[in-house]
Structures are given as C-alpha cells and as structure tokens.
Design a protein around this motif. Structure first.
Motif, short mmCIF file in Angstrom:
data_model
loop_
_atom_site.label_atom_id
_atom_site.label_comp_id
_atom_site.label_asym_id
_atom_site.label_seq_id
_atom_site.Cartn_x
_atom_site.Cartn_y
_atom_site.Cartn_z
N PHE A 90 -67.04 51.51 -49.32
CA PHE A 90 -66.26 50.31 -49.04
C PHE A 90 -66.71 49.17 -49.95
O PHE A 90 -67.90 48.95 -50.16
CB PHE A 90 -66.45 49.86 -47.59
CG PHE A 90 -65.71 50.71 -46.60
CD1 PHE A 90 -66.39 51.62 -45.82
CD2 PHE A 90 -64.35 50.57 -46.45
CE1 PHE A 90 -65.71 52.40 -44.89
CE2 PHE A 90 -63.66 51.34 -45.52
CZ PHE A 90 -64.34 52.27 -44.76
N GLY A 107 -62.22 46.31 -48.02
CA GLY A 107 -61.13 47.10 -48.55
C GLY A 107 -60.90 48.33 -47.71
O GLY A 107 -61.62 48.59 -46.75
N PRO A 108 -59.91 49.16 -48.08
CA PRO A 108 -59.54 50.32 -47.29
C PRO A 108 -60.47 51.51 -47.44
O PRO A 108 -60.40 52.45 -46.67
CB PRO A 108 -58.14 50.67 -47.80
CG PRO A 108 -58.15 50.19 -49.21
CD PRO A 108 -58.98 48.96 -49.21
N TYR B 36 -67.33 44.54 -35.81
CA TYR B 36 -66.19 45.02 -36.58
C TYR B 36 -65.62 46.26 -35.89
O TYR B 36 -66.34 47.02 -35.25
CB TYR B 36 -66.62 45.41 -38.00
CG TYR B 36 -66.83 44.26 -38.94
CD1 TYR B 36 -68.05 43.60 -39.01
CD2 TYR B 36 -65.80 43.84 -39.79
CE1 TYR B 36 -68.24 42.55 -39.91
CE2 TYR B 36 -65.98 42.80 -40.68
CZ TYR B 36 -67.20 42.15 -40.72
OH TYR B 36 -67.38 41.12 -41.60
N GLN B 38 -63.16 49.78 -36.66
CA GLN B 38 -62.60 50.64 -37.70
C GLN B 38 -61.67 51.64 -37.03
O GLN B 38 -62.11 52.50 -36.28
CB GLN B 38 -63.69 51.37 -38.46
CG GLN B 38 -63.18 52.23 -39.60
CD GLN B 38 -64.28 52.96 -40.33
OE1 GLN B 38 -65.31 53.29 -39.74
NE2 GLN B 38 -64.09 53.21 -41.61
N ASN B 41 -59.05 56.20 -40.61
CA ASN B 41 -58.57 56.13 -42.00
C ASN B 41 -58.28 54.71 -42.46
O ASN B 41 -57.41 54.49 -43.32
CB ASN B 41 -57.31 56.99 -42.17
CG ASN B 41 -57.58 58.45 -41.85
OD1 ASN B 41 -58.57 59.02 -42.32
ND2 ASN B 41 -56.74 59.04 -41.04
N GLN B 42 -58.98 53.76 -41.90
CA GLN B 42 -58.81 52.37 -42.31
C GLN B 42 -60.16 51.73 -42.61
O GLN B 42 -61.22 52.29 -42.32
CB GLN B 42 -58.08 51.57 -41.22
CG GLN B 42 -56.65 52.02 -40.97
CD GLN B 42 -55.93 51.09 -40.02
OE1 GLN B 42 -56.26 49.91 -39.89
NE2 GLN B 42 -54.92 51.61 -39.34
N GLY B 43 -60.10 50.55 -43.19
CA GLY B 43 -61.31 49.77 -43.43
C GLY B 43 -61.75 49.07 -42.17
O GLY B 43 -61.22 49.30 -41.08
N LEU B 44 -62.73 48.21 -42.30
CA LEU B 44 -63.26 47.48 -41.16
C LEU B 44 -62.55 46.15 -40.98
O LEU B 44 -62.27 45.44 -41.95
CB LEU B 44 -64.76 47.23 -41.35
CG LEU B 44 -65.69 48.39 -40.99
CD1 LEU B 44 -65.59 49.51 -41.99
CD2 LEU B 44 -67.12 47.88 -40.89
N LEU B 46 -62.69 42.50 -38.71
CA LEU B 46 -63.55 41.67 -37.87
C LEU B 46 -62.93 41.45 -36.50
O LEU B 46 -61.77 41.05 -36.38
CB LEU B 46 -63.79 40.32 -38.54
CG LEU B 46 -64.71 39.38 -37.78
CD1 LEU B 46 -66.16 39.87 -37.89
CD2 LEU B 46 -64.60 37.96 -38.32
N PHE B 90 -68.58 48.64 -34.83
CA PHE B 90 -69.85 48.39 -35.49
C PHE B 90 -70.34 46.98 -35.20
O PHE B 90 -69.59 46.01 -35.36
CB PHE B 90 -69.73 48.55 -37.01
CG PHE B 90 -69.43 49.95 -37.46
CD1 PHE B 90 -68.13 50.36 -37.72
CD2 PHE B 90 -70.46 50.86 -37.63
CE1 PHE B 90 -67.86 51.65 -38.14
CE2 PHE B 90 -70.20 52.16 -38.06
CZ PHE B 90 -68.90 52.55 -38.31
#
Lengths: 115, 115
Positions: A90, A107-108, B36, B38, B41-44, B46, B90
C-alpha cells in the motif's frame, strides 16, 4: 478519480526479477509512505518521504528501495525479488495540519506474488 | 518504539448486537490513535482518530472509540452491528507526536457478522 492510485494492481513475477511499484497522488500532500500487508501481521512501514529530497527508512526497508520523482509520485522497487516479498503493498499520503500530520490516505494496493 | 495490540484476530457478533474491538497501545509520548477499516479487495479507510481534546471520538458508520490513558486503550465500539460492517479493522498509533513518521499498526481484527 481516485486521489491515490497504484500501478500495477496485481503482479506475478519470478525470483530474482526487478520490480517497480508506482504510486501517484492528486491530494497535494507532502508526505508519502509505502507499507506492506501480510496476513496476520497487519501493515508494516517500508519507506517514507517528506519531499523529493527526503527519504527515510521504515521498519522493514531491507530488500527495497524507493524514489520520489515528484511531490505526487513515489515508487517502490524490489531490486531482486524473493518469495517472502509476496504481499499486498500500500501507498499512503498525509499532509501537515497545524502541529500534527493528518491521517494517512491509502491507495487501493498492489498484490505482488513472487514465484 | 510504539506498539499496538489488538485482542482477537477474529470477532464474531450477531447482526444487531454490540460490536467491541479491543486495542491497547504503548507509547513514550502522547499518542495519536487511529482506527482504519479494510473491506475485501480494497485499501484502508479511516473510521476515526484521536489527536487531542475529547477522549470519546465519533467516526463514520456509527462507530466510536474512547481514549483511556490510564488503561492505554482505544477500543472501538458500535451499538448495533450491520452485515455491511464485516471487514478487517486495524488500530494504529503514530510513531511520533504528529504521526509524520508513519503509523504502527496492530495485526488486525476480522469482524464477522452472523445473520
């Protein structure tokens, strides 16, 4: 359009190959970061950069290098990939707000597999 | 150095029940704390953050967390779980007072929502 983009999204490579992962941002943030995520280990910091002239090692920088080509671009390289570098990578950005840095925007991710 | 401990790698709750995800940290300086989320299949993304001021912090999607200095804790709660809350969560702490040098993450808690 996404504020933080990463290319490629998925990559399979072989041991010993050189790999570059790229990150671009349109948020205008000064700080950029690279993390890797491994199942059960959370995210760990690899490198971070304050600006194009400033690069700092994180917790697990061995085997990696980075380049900050511009404020908006931050690349991560694996000079000679090895299987234990298989992970989800990431990129993140943050900016300065008064006396502290704001939260990080991620980012993704890039899923890298080293065979 | 900072560290974060998330109790329970997997937490399962019934839809409509209370969600409680535990986070304890260690820090030699006043911490900045983050949660965070998630999704697969994605980013984190907030959820919420504590920097200074009010110790009860409200975030997105009905989540909140309370900073308890005496217990070095920052537990995440939601009164009523929804199926869409199923994700990896997280907890993170800043490595410096301002978070500029990157975040230290816990290993994550996978939240499972039972119908």
């Amino acid at each position: 359009d996404a504020d933080v983009t990463q290319t490629p999204r998925n990559r399979i490579t072989k041991t010993g190959k050189r790999i570059m992962l790229e990150c671009s941002q349109t948020k205008g943030h000064d700080r950029m970061y690279w993390y890797r995520q491994d199942p059960g280990l959370g995210l760990r910091l690899i490198y971070y950069s304050f600006d194009v002239k400033d690069i700092n090692k994180g917790e697990i920088s061995d085997g990696y290098s980075v380049s900050r080509q511009a404020q908006a671009k931050f690349s991560l390289s694996l000079e000679s990939a090895i299987p234990n570098q298989t992970a989800l990578y990431f990129c993140a950005t943050s900016d300065y707000r008064g006396n502290y840095y704001n939260e990080q925007f991620f980012g993704p991710g890039t899923r890298l597999t080293v065979l | 150095a900072q560290s974060v401990t998330q109790l329970g790698s997997h937490v399962s709750v019934s839809e409509g029940a209370l969600v409680l995800l535990r986070c304890n940290y260690s820090s030699s300086v006043p911490p900045y704390l983050f949660w965070y989320v998630q999704y697969p299949n994605q980013g984190l993304q907030l959820l919420l953050k504590y920097t200074t001021g009010a110790t009860l912090v409200k975030g997105i999607n009905g989540f909140e967390a309370e900073f308890k200095k005496s217990e070095t804790s920052f537990h995440l709660t939601k009164p009523s779980a929804h199926m869409s809350d199923a994700a990896e969560y997280f907890c993170a702490v800043s490595d410096s007072g301002g978070g500029a040098d990157g975040l230290t993450f816990g290993k994550g808690t996978h939240l499972i929502i039972q119908p």
